[in-house]
Write an enzyme that holds these catalytic residues in place. Structure first.
Site, PDB file in Angstrom:
ATOM      1  N   GLY A 116       0.845  -1.202   0.000  1.00 27.45           N
ATOM      2  CA  GLY A 116       0.000   0.000   0.000  1.00 27.45           C
ATOM      3  C   GLY A 116       0.873   1.243   0.000  1.00 27.45           C
ATOM      4  N   GLN A 170       2.540   9.924   2.100  1.00 29.90           N
ATOM      5  CA  GLN A 170       3.904   9.395   2.186  1.00 29.90           C
ATOM      6  C   GLN A 170       4.812   9.917   1.071  1.00 29.90           C
ATOM      7  OE1 GLN A 170       2.167   5.228   2.596  1.00 29.90           O
ATOM      8  NE2 GLN A 170       4.043   5.021   3.796  1.00 29.90           N
ATOM      9  N   LEU A 209       6.268   1.626   4.837  1.00 32.10           N
ATOM     10  CA  LEU A 209       7.369   2.056   3.966  1.00 32.10           C
ATOM     11  C   LEU A 209       8.022   3.337   4.492  1.00 32.10           C
ATOM     12  CD1 LEU A 209       5.725   1.325   0.497  1.00 32.10           C
ATOM     13  CD2 LEU A 209       7.393  -0.077   1.739  1.00 32.10           C
ATOM     14  N   GLU A 266      -3.611   2.748   5.636  1.00 33.38           N
ATOM     15  CA  GLU A 266      -3.456   3.827   4.631  1.00 33.38           C
ATOM     16  C   GLU A 266      -4.371   5.002   4.954  1.00 33.38           C
ATOM     17  OE1 GLU A 266      -0.966   3.532   2.874  1.00 33.38           O
ATOM     18  OE2 GLU A 266      -0.675   1.393   3.104  1.00 33.38           O
TER      19      GLU A 266
END
Ligand code: K1U
Ligand code: ZN
Length: 168
Positions: free
Chosen positions: A46, A51, A93, A135
Site C-alpha cells: 500500500g 507518504q 514504507l 493507509e
C-alpha cells in the site's frame, strides 16, 4: 511514470491531514500511476499520497500474490467497521525495518472514487482490511507507530534518526 521519494518517519510532513480530491483529472491519474510504480518498486502492499508528500486523499494498494491487481481509493470513507478487532502485525514504507502489532477492525466497508471518478464500495477483510485502515490513517497524518507505547515509539524515532544521519 516516475518513482517518488517516500517521506521517512519522523518527518513532520507525515502528520499533515490530507484534503479531499476536488476532481479526478489527468493530474490525479498521473499521481496514481506514479504511486503504483513507487509502491511496487518499494515492495509495499500500500501507499498513501501523504507518504510521497502530496496531501490529498489518495491511496493505492495491492495485496495480491501476483502483484498485478492495484486498487485505487480516492476520497475514501469508512462506511462500516466490524465490532470485532484483533492485533495485526504491520509494517510501513515510511518506517522501514520496523514491524509491530496494532489493534484493527477485522472487516471494513469503504466507499471511494475510482480512477474514472465513479463511486464504488469495497468490502474488505484480512490483510486488505488492515491495509485500508493503515493507509487511511496516513491520510489523517497518523503513522502506525503512534499506536505503540511511548517507550517503543521513542526507541523507533531514535533508530530512524540515526539511520537517516548515517545515510546523509
Ligand atoms: O503504507 C505503507 O507504508 C505500506 C505498508 C502497508 C501495510 C503493510 C502491512 C500491514 C498494513 C499496512 C507496507 O506495504 S509495509 C511492507 C510490506 O510489504 C508488508 C509488511 C508486513 C506485512 C505485509 C506486507
Ligand atoms: Zn505506512
Amino acid at each position: 511514470m516516475a518513482l517518488l521519494p517516500i517521506l521517512q518517519y519522523p518527518h513532520p510532513r507525515l502528520h499533515i491531514v490530507a484534503k479531499p480530491v476536488l476532481a479526478v483529472d489527468a493530474r490525479i491519474q498521473a499521481l496514481v500511476a506514479d504511486m503504483i510504480a513507487t509502491m511496487y518498486a518499494a515492495k509495499g502492499i500500500g501507499l498513501a499520497a501523504t507518504q510521497v508528500d502530496v496531501h490529498e486523499r489518495v491511496v493505492v494498494m495491492d495485496v495480491s500474490d501476483e502483484r498485478d491487481n492495484p486498487l485505487v481509493l480516492i476520497n475514501p470513507e469508512l462506511v462500516w467497521t466490524s465490532a470485532e478487532t484483533h492485533l495485526k502485525e504491520e509494517g510501513c514504507l515510511s518506517v522501514p525495518g520496523i514491524y509491530d502489532c496494532v489493534e484493527r477492525c477485522d472487516a471494513v466497508h469503504v466507499r471511494a472514487l475510482n480512477l474514472q471518478g465513479q463511486t464504488h464500495t469495497i468490502e474488505a477483510d484480512g490483510l486488505l482490511a488492515v491495509c485500508i485502515q493503515h493507509e487511511m490513517d496516513h491520510l489523517l497524518g497518523r503513522v502506525f507507530v503512534e499506536y505503540l507505547s511511548p517507550l517503543k515509539r521513542n526507541r523507533i524515532k531514535k533508530k530512524m534518526l540515526k539511520a537517516q544521519k548515517e545515510e546523509a
